[in-house]
Design a protein around this motif. Structure first.
Motif, PDB file in Angstrom:
ATOM      1  N   ILE A  89       0.849  -1.208   0.000  1.00 25.33           N
ATOM      2  CA  ILE A  89       0.000   0.000   0.000  1.00 25.33           C
ATOM      3  C   ILE A  89       0.882   1.256   0.000  1.00 25.33           C
ATOM      4  O   ILE A  89       0.626   2.209  -0.742  1.00 25.33           O
ATOM      5  CB  ILE A  89      -0.987  -0.037   1.189  1.00 25.33           C
ATOM      6  N   GLU A  90       1.949   1.220   0.765  1.00 27.27           N
ATOM      7  CA  GLU A  90       2.889   2.367   0.765  1.00 27.27           C
ATOM      8  C   GLU A  90       3.449   2.608  -0.633  1.00 27.27           C
ATOM      9  O   GLU A  90       3.477   3.741  -1.133  1.00 27.27           O
ATOM     10  CB  GLU A  90       4.077   2.075   1.698  1.00 27.27           C
ATOM     11  N   MET A  91       3.869   1.514  -1.271  1.00 26.91           N
ATOM     12  CA  MET A  91       4.461   1.639  -2.613  1.00 26.91           C
ATOM     13  C   MET A  91       3.452   2.216  -3.604  1.00 26.91           C
ATOM     14  O   MET A  91       3.802   3.031  -4.456  1.00 26.91           O
ATOM     15  CB  MET A  91       4.886   0.253  -3.127  1.00 26.91           C
ATOM     16  N   GLY A 148       1.390   7.283  -6.534  1.00 22.14           N
ATOM     17  CA  GLY A 148       0.342   8.247  -6.868  1.00 22.14           C
ATOM     18  C   GLY A 148      -1.085   7.809  -6.597  1.00 22.14           C
ATOM     19  O   GLY A 148      -2.018   8.579  -6.822  1.00 22.14           O
ATOM     20  N   ALA A 149      -1.297   6.555  -6.137  1.00 21.26           N
ATOM     21  CA  ALA A 149      -2.676   6.105  -5.892  1.00 21.26           C
ATOM     22  C   ALA A 149      -3.324   6.978  -4.818  1.00 21.26           C
ATOM     23  O   ALA A 149      -2.705   7.321  -3.810  1.00 21.26           O
ATOM     24  CB  ALA A 149      -2.677   4.648  -5.463  1.00 21.26           C
ATOM     25  N   GLN A 150      -4.601   7.324  -5.063  1.00 24.10           N
ATOM     26  CA  GLN A 150      -5.318   8.171  -4.108  1.00 24.10           C
ATOM     27  C   GLN A 150      -6.013   7.349  -3.035  1.00 24.10           C
ATOM     28  O   GLN A 150      -5.921   7.637  -1.859  1.00 24.10           O
ATOM     29  CB  GLN A 150      -6.374   9.004  -4.851  1.00 24.10           C
ATOM     30  N   GLU A 151      -6.771   6.345  -3.499  1.00 25.35           N
ATOM     31  CA  GLU A 151      -7.529   5.511  -2.552  1.00 25.35           C
ATOM     32  C   GLU A 151      -7.155   4.062  -2.803  1.00 25.35           C
ATOM     33  O   GLU A 151      -7.080   3.628  -3.954  1.00 25.35           O
ATOM     34  CB  GLU A 151      -9.041   5.666  -2.786  1.00 25.35           C
ATOM     35  N   ILE A 152      -6.987   3.313  -1.720  1.00 29.34           N
ATOM     36  CA  ILE A 152      -6.708   1.880  -1.873  1.00 29.34           C
ATOM     37  C   ILE A 152      -7.680   1.095  -1.007  1.00 29.34           C
ATOM     38  O   ILE A 152      -7.607   1.125   0.231  1.00 29.34           O
ATOM     39  CB  ILE A 152      -5.244   1.559  -1.520  1.00 29.34           C
ATOM     40  N   HIS A 153      -8.625   0.449  -1.693  1.00 33.34           N
ATOM     41  CA  HIS A 153      -9.650  -0.324  -1.003  1.00 33.34           C
ATOM     42  C   HIS A 153      -9.226  -1.781  -1.013  1.00 33.34           C
ATOM     43  O   HIS A 153      -9.270  -2.432  -2.049  1.00 33.34           O
ATOM     44  CB  HIS A 153     -11.004  -0.133  -1.685  1.00 33.34           C
ATOM     45  N   MET A 154      -8.805  -2.264   0.133  1.00 27.86           N
ATOM     46  CA  MET A 154      -8.247  -3.618   0.179  1.00 27.86           C
ATOM     47  C   MET A 154      -9.375  -4.626   0.381  1.00 27.86           C
ATOM     48  O   MET A 154     -10.214  -4.461   1.278  1.00 27.86           O
ATOM     49  CB  MET A 154      -7.235  -3.686   1.313  1.00 27.86           C
ATOM     50  N   ILE A 212      -2.443  -1.170   8.261  1.00 21.89           N
ATOM     51  CA  ILE A 212      -1.870  -1.340   6.903  1.00 21.89           C
ATOM     52  C   ILE A 212      -2.119  -0.102   6.032  1.00 21.89           C
ATOM     53  O   ILE A 212      -1.731  -0.081   4.872  1.00 21.89           O
ATOM     54  CB  ILE A 212      -2.403  -2.612   6.197  1.00 21.89           C
ATOM     55  N   THR A 213      -2.785   0.896   6.595  1.00 18.95           N
ATOM     56  CA  THR A 213      -3.054   2.208   5.974  1.00 18.95           C
ATOM     57  C   THR A 213      -3.914   2.140   4.709  1.00 18.95           C
ATOM     58  O   THR A 213      -3.761   2.955   3.785  1.00 18.95           O
ATOM     59  CB  THR A 213      -1.767   3.016   5.671  1.00 18.95           C
ATOM     60  N   ALA A 214      -4.817   1.178   4.650  1.00 19.08           N
ATOM     61  CA  ALA A 214      -5.741   1.111   3.510  1.00 19.08           C
ATOM     62  C   ALA A 214      -6.863   2.124   3.697  1.00 19.08           C
ATOM     63  O   ALA A 214      -7.196   2.492   4.828  1.00 19.08           O
ATOM     64  CB  ALA A 214      -6.326  -0.298   3.404  1.00 19.08           C
ATOM     65  N   THR A 215      -7.470   2.567   2.575  1.00 21.63           N
ATOM     66  CA  THR A 215      -8.616   3.473   2.651  1.00 21.63           C
ATOM     67  C   THR A 215      -9.823   2.742   3.240  1.00 21.63           C
ATOM     68  O   THR A 215     -10.565   3.283   4.055  1.00 21.63           O
ATOM     69  CB  THR A 215      -8.971   4.005   1.236  1.00 21.63           C
ATOM     70  N   SER A 216     -10.028   1.513   2.772  1.00 23.29           N
ATOM     71  CA  SER A 216     -11.043   0.660   3.380  1.00 23.29           C
ATOM     72  C   SER A 216     -10.543  -0.767   3.316  1.00 23.29           C
ATOM     73  O   SER A 216      -9.619  -1.079   2.551  1.00 23.29           O
ATOM     74  CB  SER A 216     -12.398   0.794   2.658  1.00 23.29           C
ATOM     75  N   LEU A 217     -11.131  -1.629   4.147  1.00 24.70           N
ATOM     76  CA  LEU A 217     -10.681  -3.027   4.197  1.00 24.70           C
ATOM     77  C   LEU A 217     -11.882  -3.920   4.423  1.00 24.70           C
ATOM     78  O   LEU A 217     -12.748  -3.617   5.248  1.00 24.70           O
ATOM     79  CB  LEU A 217      -9.684  -3.211   5.364  1.00 24.70           C
ATOM     80  N   HIS A 218     -11.934  -5.000   3.655  1.00 24.45           N
ATOM     81  CA  HIS A 218     -12.974  -6.003   3.922  1.00 24.45           C
ATOM     82  C   HIS A 218     -12.417  -7.401   3.700  1.00 24.45           C
ATOM     83  O   HIS A 218     -11.778  -7.672   2.689  1.00 24.45           O
ATOM     84  CB  HIS A 218     -14.195  -5.794   3.013  1.00 24.45           C
ATOM     85  N   HIS A 219     -12.671  -8.285   4.662  1.00 29.92           N
ATOM     86  CA  HIS A 219     -12.351  -9.711   4.515  1.00 29.92           C
ATOM     87  C   HIS A 219     -13.636 -10.446   4.121  1.00 29.92           C
ATOM     88  O   HIS A 219     -14.714 -10.122   4.632  1.00 29.92           O
ATOM     89  CB  HIS A 219     -11.890 -10.307   5.847  1.00 29.92           C
ATOM     90  N   ILE A 220     -13.508 -11.463   3.320  1.00 28.84           N
ATOM     91  CA  ILE A 220     -14.681 -12.267   2.960  1.00 28.84           C
ATOM     92  C   ILE A 220     -15.244 -12.917   4.232  1.00 28.84           C
ATOM     93  O   ILE A 220     -14.496 -13.233   5.164  1.00 28.84           O
ATOM     94  CB  ILE A 220     -14.323 -13.355   1.907  1.00 28.84           C
TER      95      ILE A 220
END
Ligand code: 5GP
Ligand code: MG
Length: 476
Positions: free
Chosen positions: A360-362, A367-373, A410-418
């Motif tokens: 996510i840092e990389m 330049g990624a703005q939002e990272i929805h994991m 992990i600094t994600a914008t949002s996170l969801h596990h199945i």
């Protein structure tokens, strides 16, 4: 975790064992070994490293014989000793025995102590040697391999898919709960047993069927016989094989792993939809999931992390620092695909959280703005005692954190596990027939220091056949 294979073939086995191990390389990169029986004695070769590095054409040429077994080993803490490399080879009276094992026994200490008190010595620190001891003990008295395997199944608690070669005859058996995968196939001039169907595919063979939990297979030049040694009230297939471990093109216990992962990807979108510019996978383990997510969400699948395919799995690195550096070498972000974009990032699992955080840092640096994991497994809450080298609770990021805390870490914008329900549904078995220990902390066997789910444990009723009858196995 490891990969195992056994082959009988009138035309020689070393090359085929080599390619089968090559196909199983993802199951273990620490060491590899092959033993063959040349008609009078064992030929053997093993070493540390990848299959392609351990064996040379000259070595393979010297591994003569029409039967053989092979093993690739996954590193587990403290196991990196040359004497622990499998197959383990023994000579007993006039017999030559070679053993390879995938899985982990949870009552090794008790059994080992008992043997040591009786004056026996051990030359390795692996539980595989215990299997050999039990087998040889029974074979030396009754002479029956069927009885010996039954004694193993009575005494051993844990997961075990085992292949043994005794004087050129291959025996293969799977624990009564069927925890680790194991299957049988036909090759042009013989037969093969292997951890995953991909090894059979690699030889251009025909997948015949999975080895049944509690079953013993015997193969030699004359064909294949099977004996049901034990029958359990239910199975406990390892759920992590479907999540991460097995190759996506493997069919395990009748289920194509790729389709499980793709369906979970679709469900991930249903459970946690988000609008974004693209869906990106963490290659390769996240790819089938990401494709499912993209299909269902209609957000385009765009590769934005490129994998250097010439590196082993980063998890393998023994120290945290090495692992962190390895992530950077292994995955390179594509800034043109990421700049100012909102990305759904899909991976199979979060274990320690280190890889995910680095990635996510990389991506943000690119330049990624939002990272929805989006993660293809439920949160991993507890260690595995049955063969997957899951770290202790302390190292598992989700063992004491709720999803929001993991997201922050992990600094994600949002996170969801199945959800576990969706995962089980995607695999298609009853939940009771799966081992979900790493996700729930409830194990199918009693494990020292862990609370087993009493309902499940009572339910696993293993009965042993009193008359062991062998049948010709289905081989067409
Ligand atoms: P983490 O974020 O926990 O540091 O790393 C997660 C990554 O590790 C995922 O991409 C997943 O594919 C991978 N992973 C999960 N379990 C295992 C394992 O048992 N062995 C290896 N080599 N990698 C794993
Ligand atoms: Mg991965």
């Amino acid at each position: 975790m490891c990969g195992i294979v056994g082959i009988v073939d009138a035309g020689g086995v070393s090359i085929q064992l080599y390619y089968a191990l090559y196909a199983l390389q993802h199951r273990g990169q620490e060491s590899a070994g092959i033993s063959t029986f040349d008609g009078t004695s064992l030929r053997k070769f093993k070493g540390q490293g990848l299959v392609a590095d351990v064996f040379s054409p000259a070595v393979l040429k010297d591994l003569k014989g029409t039967a053989g077994v092979g093993h690739v080993r996954y590193p587990t803490t403290g196991s990196n000793l040359p004497e622990n490399i499998q197959p383990l080879n023994f000579q007993f009276q006039e017999h030559f025995i070679s053993v390879a094992h995938n899985g982990n026994l949870v009552n090794t200490c008790d059994i080992r102590r008992e043997y040591e008190q009786a004056g026996q010595i051990f030359t390795t620190t692996t539980d595989t040697e215990i299997i050999a001891k039990i087998l040889i003990q029974e074979i030396s008295t009754s002479g029956s391999v069927e009885d010996a395997v039954q004694l193993c199944m009575k005494r051993m608690q844990g997961s075990y898919s085992v292949v043994i070669m005794i004087d050129g005859v291959i025996y293969a058996f799977r624990d009564p709960l069927g925890i680790k995968p194991f299957c049988l196939g036909k090759i042009e001039h013989g037969y093969i047993v292997a951890s995953e169907s991909v090894a059979i595919d690699a030889l251009g063979g025909k997948f015949l069927r999975d080895i049944r939990p509690g079953e013993l297979i015997r193969m030699d030049g004359d064909g294949v016989k099977c004996t049901q040694i034990a029958v359990a009230g239910r199975c406990a297939h390892c759920i992590f094989e479907y999540i991460y471990f097995a190759r996506a093109d493997a069919v395990i216990d009748g289920v194509l792993v790729y389709d499980v992962r793709r369906t979970i990807g679709q469900k991930l979108h249903e459970e946690a939809p988000v609008s974004a510019d693209s869906v990106c996978s963490v290659p390769d383990s996240g790819t089938a999931y990401a494709i499912g997510y993209a299909e269902r969400s209609r957000i385009p699948f765009v590769e934005s992390l490129m994998k250097n395919r010439y590196m082993g799995r980063t998890f393998i690195m023994p120290t945290q620092k090495e692992r962190e550096r390895a992530v950077r070498i292994k995955l390179n972000p594509i800034p043109a695909h990421l700049k100012d974009k909102s990305i759904v990032l899909v991976d199979d699992s979060i274990v320690r959280g280190t890889t995910s955080k680095r990635i996510i840092e990389m991506m943000r640096d690119a330049g990624a703005q939002e990272i929805h994991m989006r993660i293809g497994s439920p949160a991993i809450k507890a260690p595995c005692y049955l063969g997957v080298d899951m770290p202790t609770r302390k190292e598992l990021i989700a063992s004491d954190k709720i999803e929001e805390e993991v997201r922050r870490s992990i600094t994600a914008t949002s996170l969801h596990h199945i959800s576990l329900d969706a995962l089980v549904k995607a695999i298609g078995f009853d939940r009771e027939d799966l081992c979900t220990g790493c996700l729930t902390g409830c194990y199918p066997l009693l494990i020292d220091g862990e609370t087993a789910n009493p309902r499940l444990v009572n339910f696993v009723d293993v009965t042993f056949q009193s008359r062991l009858e062998s049948f010709e196995a289905e081989t067409t």
